[in-house]
Design a protein around this motif. Structure first.
Motif, short mmCIF file in Angstrom:
data_model
loop_
_atom_site.label_atom_id
_atom_site.label_comp_id
_atom_site.label_asym_id
_atom_site.label_seq_id
_atom_site.Cartn_x
_atom_site.Cartn_y
_atom_site.Cartn_z
N UNK A 43 35.03 43.27 34.87
CA UNK A 43 33.52 43.49 35.75
C UNK A 43 33.30 44.59 36.00
N UNK A 44 31.67 44.73 36.37
CA UNK A 44 31.13 45.99 36.71
C UNK A 44 30.25 45.65 37.94
N UNK A 45 30.28 46.21 38.97
CA UNK A 45 29.49 45.99 40.08
C UNK A 45 28.74 47.15 40.78
N UNK A 76 34.33 49.63 38.67
CA UNK A 76 34.63 48.77 37.23
C UNK A 76 35.91 47.87 38.00
N UNK A 77 36.19 46.73 37.66
CA UNK A 77 37.24 45.99 37.86
C UNK A 77 37.89 45.47 36.72
N UNK A 78 39.19 45.33 36.71
CA UNK A 78 40.03 44.69 35.55
C UNK A 78 40.52 43.51 36.30
N UNK A 79 39.90 42.28 36.32
CA UNK A 79 40.52 41.35 37.26
C UNK A 79 41.57 40.50 36.39
N UNK A 137 27.01 42.21 40.90
CA UNK A 137 27.51 42.17 39.71
C UNK A 137 26.61 42.41 38.72
N UNK A 138 27.02 43.49 37.61
CA UNK A 138 26.08 43.78 36.48
C UNK A 138 26.50 43.26 35.17
N UNK A 139 27.89 43.22 35.06
CA UNK A 139 28.48 42.95 33.92
C UNK A 139 29.77 41.96 34.08
N UNK A 140 30.00 41.08 32.99
CA UNK A 140 31.30 40.54 33.25
C UNK A 140 31.79 40.24 31.66
N UNK A 141 32.94 40.71 31.21
CA UNK A 141 33.41 40.38 29.85
C UNK A 141 34.75 39.70 30.12
N UNK A 142 34.80 38.27 29.34
CA UNK A 142 36.29 37.62 29.77
C UNK A 142 37.02 38.26 28.64
N UNK A 143 38.26 38.50 29.20
CA UNK A 143 39.41 39.10 28.21
C UNK A 143 40.43 38.10 27.90
N UNK A 144 40.24 36.72 28.83
CA UNK A 144 41.52 35.93 28.28
C UNK A 144 41.42 34.94 29.59
N UNK A 145 42.36 34.01 29.55
CA UNK A 145 42.41 33.10 30.63
C UNK A 145 42.55 33.69 31.87
#
Lengths: 172, 317
Positions: free
Chosen positions: B114-116, B124-127, B101-109
Motif C-alpha cells: 500500500x501507498x499512503x 509505503x507499507x508491506x502489509x 491511501x493512494x495505491x493498494x496491490x494485493x500480493x497474496x492472502x
C-alpha cells in the motif's frame, strides 16, 4: 558584488550554476582551511564538506550585500570546529569569529597566488605542482619529464619569477 | 652559497623549506628572497586534481538536484517503507495522521503493498509481509498537541510527552510508539511561516544506529548525501542528511528508550539505480537483489548496509 549576486541567484534557480561560485571561491576556502588544519588531506576533506554543504543549502542563502565567501568561511569554521570536537581536540573560539581585515587580506593574497599558478605556462605550472603539492625533488621531476635537473631548476626559477612579477609586490 | 647560480640557490632554499624550515634563509641572494616568500605559501598549494574532482562531484550532485527524476505524483527521492502486520494499521495512519491511501496491490492472502500520502510526503507499507522492522519517523504537523493526543487515544504508547525543544528555537515535539513498534517523533515548527522547517517535508525517515558517524560517511559515499543540520550531545549526535530532494535523520543510539538501535527500510528514487546500487556496494553495503525491471513499473535493486538498514533504489521504467 552585483555580479556575485547574479551568480548566487542563478545557482539558487538552477544548481547547475553553482560551479561558477565554486570556481570563484575554491582557492579562498582552501587557503582558509589549510592554514588552520595544517594537513593537506584534512584540508581537502573539509573543503569538500564546505562546498557540498553550500550546494545543499544554497536555496537558504539570503543576499545581504556581504561577499558570498563570508558565508563559506562560516561553514568552514563550523566544519573545522565540529571535526575537532569529534576528535576531542581543543576548539579555538576564534574560529567562530568573523575574519578581521588582516586575516581576510592574508587569505586573499594566498588565494590569488594559487590562482596565478594556474595561469603559468604549462611546463612551469607542472614543475610547481610536482615540487610543492607532490613534494618531489628536482631529480625525480627531471626523470619524469625526461629533462636535466638544471632544466627543471630553471623552470622552477622562471615560474617563481613570473609569480613574483604577477603578484606585483603584494606578497609581503 | 652566493657564488652558485641563482636557480641553484633558489632550489637549495626551497628544499630546506620543504624539509620543514618555516623561514626564508638569511644567506640567500636578496634578489630571490621575495621568490622564497612565495615558495613558503606554495607549500599549501591545492592539488589541481582535487579541485577538478570536487568540481565534478558538485556538478554531478547539482545535476541530480536540478533535474529530478519524474516520479509518480507526490513521491520524493526518499520514501520510508513500513511493515505492519495487518490492515488495521492503515486505519491508524488515516485516523491519527490524516493519511490518504493512494495505491493498494494485493500480493497474496492477507498480504498487500500500500501507498499512503501523509501531508506532503508518501509512505509505503508491506502489509502482512511477516517482516518485523519498526522504524523511527519524524512527522511535522500543524498542531503537535492535537496529533499527539489522537495518537495516544488510538493506542500509542507515550515515549516523550510534548515539550518545547531546548536545542532548537520554535520546535515543539512529542514521541510515541505505535502498535507496530514504530516510533513517531511528532513535531510542529513554530518560528517560521510554516510548521514544516525550510528544506524539510512532512515525513522524514530516521535511522538510530550505533556508529552513526560511519553511517553518515556511508551515506555520503553511496548516495551523495550531504549534511544539512547537526545537533550534538555528550555521547552522540543527530544529523539531517539530504539525499536528492529529501532529508533523512541519523542518530547515535543510546540506552534511552527512544534512542535504541532501529534500522529502517527505504525506497529511494534515483536517476540511475544501477549506478547507485554499484556505489552502495563499493561503499560497503551487501547486495539483497541486483537491479532488475519489476512488473510494477520500476527498475529496482536492493542492498543492506552494515547497520541493518535496507535500501531499495529504483528508477521508473
Amino acid at each position: 558584488m552585483e555580479q556575485e549576486r547574479l551568480l548566487i541567484e542563478a545557482a539558487q534557480k538552477d544548481p547547475g550554476h553553482f560551479a561558477e561560485l565554486y570556481d570563484a571561491n575554491f582557492e579562498r576556502i582552501y587557503a582558509f582551511i589549510v592554514r588552520r588544519v595544517q594537513d593537506r588531506h584534512e584540508a581537502e576533506d573539509l573543503t569538500a564538506e564546505v562546498f557540498h554543504h553550500a550546494l545543499a543549502n544554497i536555496s537558504r542563502f539570503e543576499w545581504r550585500g556581504v561577499p558570498f565567501a563570508v558565508w563559506l568561511f562560516r561553514i568552514a569554521a563550523n566544519a573545522i570546529a565540529d571535526r575537532r570536537r569529534r576528535t576531542r581536540q581543543t576548539v579555538d573560539p576564534r574560529l567562530a569569529e568573523d575574519l578581521d581585515q588582516s586575516s581576510w587580506r592574508d587569505i586573499e593574497r594566498r588565494a590569488t597566488l594559487f590562482q596565478l599558478v594556474n595561469n603559468l605556462p604549462e611546463d612551469q605550472r607542472s614543475v610547481l605542482v610536482k615540487r610543492f603539492v607532490e613534494q618531489k625533488n628536482v631529480s625525480e621531476i627531471a626523470r619524469e619529464f625526461g629533462r636535466s635537473e638544471g632544466a627543471i631548476k630553471q623552470l622552477q626559477f622562471r615560474a617563481l619569477k613570473n609569480l613574483k612579477a604577477r603578484v606585483g609586490g603584494r606578497h609581503e | 652559497m652566493s657564488r652558485k647560480p641563482l636557480f641553484d640557490q633558489l632550489d637549495g632554499a626551497i628544499a630546506a623549506l620543504l624539509a620543514g624550515s618555516g623561514a626564508v634563509p638569511a644567506s640567500v641572494d636578496a634578489s630571490i628572497e621575495e621568490m622564497l616568500r612565495i615558495a613558503l605559501d606554495l607549500r599549501e598549494l591545492p592539488a589541481p586534481e582535487f579541485k577538478a574532482s570536487l568540481k565534478t562531484d558538485l556538478e554531478r550532485k547539482a545535476q541530480m538536484s536540478a533535474k529530478p527524476v519524474v516520479f509518480r505524483p507526490g513521491f520524493r527521492t526518499v520514501t520510508p517503507y513500513l511493515h505492519p502486520q495487518g490492515p488495521e494499521f492503515l486505519d491508524f495512519l488515516k485516523n491519527v495522521f490524516g493519511a490518504e491511501e493512494t495505491e493498494r496491490t494485493v500480493m497474496g492472502p492477507d498480504r498487500f503493498h500500500a501507498e499512503l500520502r501523509i501531508g506532503d510526503s508518501m509512505v509505503m507499507l508491506g502489509v502482512g509481509s511477516g517482516r518485523t522492522m519498526p522504524v523511527v519517523l519524524e512527522l511535522y504537523v500543524p498542531n503537535v498537541d492535537e496529533v499527539y493526543k489522537r495518537a495516544i487515544d488510538a493506542g500509542c504508547r507515550e515515549l516523550q510527552p510534548v515539550l518545547d525543544a531546548h536545542w532548537e528555537d520554535g520546535l515543539r515535539l512529542g514521541c510515541v510508539e505505535d502498535p507496530t513498534g514504530d516510533h513517531w517523533v511528532i513535531a510542529t515548527h513554530r518560528s517560521g511561516s510554516n510548521y514544516i522547517p525550510e528544506g524539510r517535508s512532512s515525513l522524514t525517515a530516521s535511522f538510530v544506529v550505533k556508529g552513526a558517524a560511519r553511517l553518515v560517511e556511508f551515506m555520503r559515499q553511496a548516495f551523495d548525501a550531504s549534511e544539512v543540520q547537526r545537533h550534538e550531545w555528550p555521547d552522540g549526535f543527530y544529523a539531517a542528511m539530504k539525499i536528492g530532494d529529501s532529508v533523512v535523520g541519523v542518530s547515535e543510539a543510546s540506552n534511552h528508550e527512544w534512542m535504541r538501535p532501529m534500522p529502517a527500510m527505504i525506497y529511494l528514487y534515483v536517476p540511475d539505480c544501477d549506478a547507485v546500487y554499484q556505489r552502495a556496494l563499493r561503499a560497503g553495503a551487501t547486495s539483497i537483489s541486483p537491479p532488475a525491471d519489476q512488473n510494477y513499473g520500476d527498475r529496482t535493486g536492493g542492498v543492506i548496509d552494515a547497520w541493518g538498514n535496507m535500501w531499495y533504489m529504483a528508477t521508473p521504467l
